[in-house]
Design a protein around this motif. Sequence first.
Motif, PDB file in Angstrom:
ATOM      1  N   LEU A  66       0.586  -1.259  -0.468  1.00 10.59           N
ATOM      2  CA  LEU A  66      -0.218  -0.602   0.574  1.00 10.59           C
ATOM      3  C   LEU A  66       0.831   0.857   0.117  1.00 10.59           C
ATOM      4  O   LEU A  66       0.932   1.957  -0.805  1.00 10.59           O
ATOM      5  CB  LEU A  66      -0.955   0.137   1.237  1.00 10.59           C
ATOM      6  CG  LEU A  66      -1.472  -1.570   1.351  1.00 10.59           C
ATOM      7  CD1 LEU A  66      -2.827  -1.380   2.247  1.00 10.59           C
ATOM      8  CD2 LEU A  66      -2.984  -0.790  -0.547  1.00 10.59           C
ATOM      9  N   GLU A 250      -4.526   0.451   8.410  1.00 16.00           N
ATOM     10  CA  GLU A 250      -5.530   0.965   8.268  1.00 16.00           C
ATOM     11  C   GLU A 250      -5.423   2.524   7.068  1.00 16.00           C
ATOM     12  O   GLU A 250      -5.218   3.019   6.516  1.00 16.00           O
ATOM     13  CB  GLU A 250      -6.704   1.351   8.997  1.00 16.00           C
ATOM     14  CG  GLU A 250      -7.307   0.521   9.248  1.00 16.00           C
ATOM     15  CD  GLU A 250      -8.130   0.223  11.052  1.00 16.00           C
ATOM     16  OE1 GLU A 250      -9.018  -0.783  10.892  1.00 16.00           O
ATOM     17  OE2 GLU A 250      -8.389   1.669  11.530  1.00 16.00           O
ATOM     18  N   ALA A 253      -3.914   2.159   4.023  1.00 24.92           N
ATOM     19  CA  ALA A 253      -5.118   1.917   3.021  1.00 24.92           C
ATOM     20  C   ALA A 253      -5.390   3.566   3.163  1.00 24.92           C
ATOM     21  O   ALA A 253      -6.231   3.758   2.083  1.00 24.92           O
ATOM     22  CB  ALA A 253      -5.767   0.859   4.043  1.00 24.92           C
ATOM     23  N   VAL A 254      -5.649   4.111   4.171  1.00 22.88           N
ATOM     24  CA  VAL A 254      -6.025   5.586   3.758  1.00 22.88           C
ATOM     25  C   VAL A 254      -5.264   6.196   3.118  1.00 22.88           C
ATOM     26  O   VAL A 254      -5.910   7.598   1.848  1.00 22.88           O
ATOM     27  CB  VAL A 254      -6.445   6.229   5.087  1.00 22.88           C
ATOM     28  CG1 VAL A 254      -6.607   7.554   5.007  1.00 22.88           C
ATOM     29  CG2 VAL A 254      -7.246   5.479   6.150  1.00 22.88           C
ATOM     30  N   SER A 257      -6.076   5.255  -1.043  1.00 21.44           N
ATOM     31  CA  SER A 257      -6.710   5.774  -0.977  1.00 21.44           C
ATOM     32  C   SER A 257      -6.418   7.076  -1.318  1.00 21.44           C
ATOM     33  O   SER A 257      -7.305   7.452  -2.079  1.00 21.44           O
ATOM     34  CB  SER A 257      -8.148   5.518   0.060  1.00 21.44           C
ATOM     35  OG  SER A 257      -8.602   3.506   0.417  1.00 21.44           O
ATOM     36  N   THR A 260      -5.221   7.974  -5.050  1.00 22.46           N
ATOM     37  CA  THR A 260      -5.747   7.632  -5.365  1.00 22.46           C
ATOM     38  C   THR A 260      -6.920   8.594  -5.583  1.00 22.46           C
ATOM     39  O   THR A 260      -7.284   9.489  -7.547  1.00 22.46           O
ATOM     40  CB  THR A 260      -6.385   6.534  -5.813  1.00 22.46           C
ATOM     41  OG1 THR A 260      -5.444   5.495  -5.113  1.00 22.46           O
ATOM     42  CG2 THR A 260      -7.316   5.689  -6.875  1.00 22.46           C
ATOM     43  N   LEU A 261      -7.258   9.410  -4.605  1.00 21.89           N
ATOM     44  CA  LEU A 261      -8.475  10.545  -5.124  1.00 21.89           C
ATOM     45  C   LEU A 261      -7.444  11.795  -5.350  1.00 21.89           C
ATOM     46  O   LEU A 261      -8.660  12.461  -6.199  1.00 21.89           O
ATOM     47  CB  LEU A 261      -8.741  10.619  -3.873  1.00 21.89           C
ATOM     48  CG  LEU A 261      -9.948  11.527  -3.722  1.00 21.89           C
ATOM     49  CD1 LEU A 261     -11.397  11.125  -4.322  1.00 21.89           C
ATOM     50  CD2 LEU A 261     -10.752  11.702  -2.105  1.00 21.89           C
TER      51      LEU A 261
END
Length: 440
Positions: A66, A250, A253-254, A257, A260-261
């Motif tokens: 990640l 977590e 992963a945040v 994400s 990507t955003l």
Amino acid sequence: MSYELIAILMFASMMVLLMTGQRVFAAIGFVAAGAALLLYGQGAVEMPFNATFKLFNWFPMLTLPLFIYMGYILSEAGIAEDLYRMLHVWFGRVRGGLAIGTIFLMVIISAMNGLSVAGMAIGATIALPEMLRRGYDKVLITGVVQGGSSLGILVPPSVVMVLYGMIARQPVSQLWLAGVMPGLLMAAMFVIYVVIRCRINPELAPTVSDEDLNMPLSDKLRLLRAGIIPFLIFFAMTGLFIMGITSLVESSAVGASAATLAAAIKGRLTWRMIHETARKTLSISCMFLFLILAALAFGAVFDGIGAVRAIESLFITRWDLSPWQIIIMMQISFIVMGMFLDDTAMLVIVAPLYVPLVKTLEFDLIWFGVLYTMTCQIAYITPPFGYNLFLMRAMAPEEIGLRDIYRSIWPFVAMMALTIALVMIFPQLALWLPQTVRGG
């Protein structure tokens, strides 16, 4: 055959295989498998099976792909390039301002990536051509990019510290916090060095002309938006983790994400970019997995024959070395090995030997992890086989030769060595922040 001789033969065989150019995980795994079969017979086939499940049951391992994905997607999306444009405009009138801005950029990239590769790629392909075009001394700026990019393995989220935490069984959160102050101290030393050098010899770094910076204040303020996305990603990832809102997995992963955003918001998220990012992420992640599997197998055999206890007896009983002399010997061995191996290879080779010994000597394993990581930074830029030296040679503009690259790194090696000495003399430089957060 004595166990001491078996240990020496294992270590020597591994070093010979590494010098032949074999892949690190293959060399380490082959020696571990061969020694296990010779010592334990057919029952040794269970060792890789057990090592695999030990690895898969360690959840922080999920953070590696990640974090690697996050770094690559931020690089591919051009967010780092936007950052450099902002730093160029805001630091352009300061003597050596672009070099100072590049160091800040490297710290920011380190805080978003966890690897030195992304910082090196951005510095070599974006920062170096811009500074050369503006008349900066090529030796100075080559050292700045190499030294600054090495901060990626010290400033959280450091992938190297995740690997150390897995092998040494130490909490990654504490290791990350321990790396913050030494990382910022090292970055501050780099900045001070650039400022002093440019004051002594202004020709090394001319100021940017008014023509280049002829921009209305409103446009300059708009450029500051380039720093908002990295800050939000860093806060969402590291801030929430330190505050205890998210776990380590977590948090990674945040971060992935959010990256990507951010790429989607910038309008740069394409299928081609996703495909390329996924391919690179898979390649690097698999390499790390195979290395850790090989390290676990090697460590199991090495510890099983009593090699760790033999080394403890040699250093403490026979040679009568003090604990600090042993730590200094370890640091010197890291630097020597780092001239020929990368940081991961060093870790999987020495961790089964050094970590139990450090624990026996009653030193803090978090503190030792920071020392190891800082020594890896020196290994990255130390001839003859420093990893960043070859990356720089491959990506730098044509006018920067290998001789320039070698000349550029010595002041930064000296500053890194000074930081290591300060952390050894004042352990609280590394331990104060994790102890404060844990106590709170």
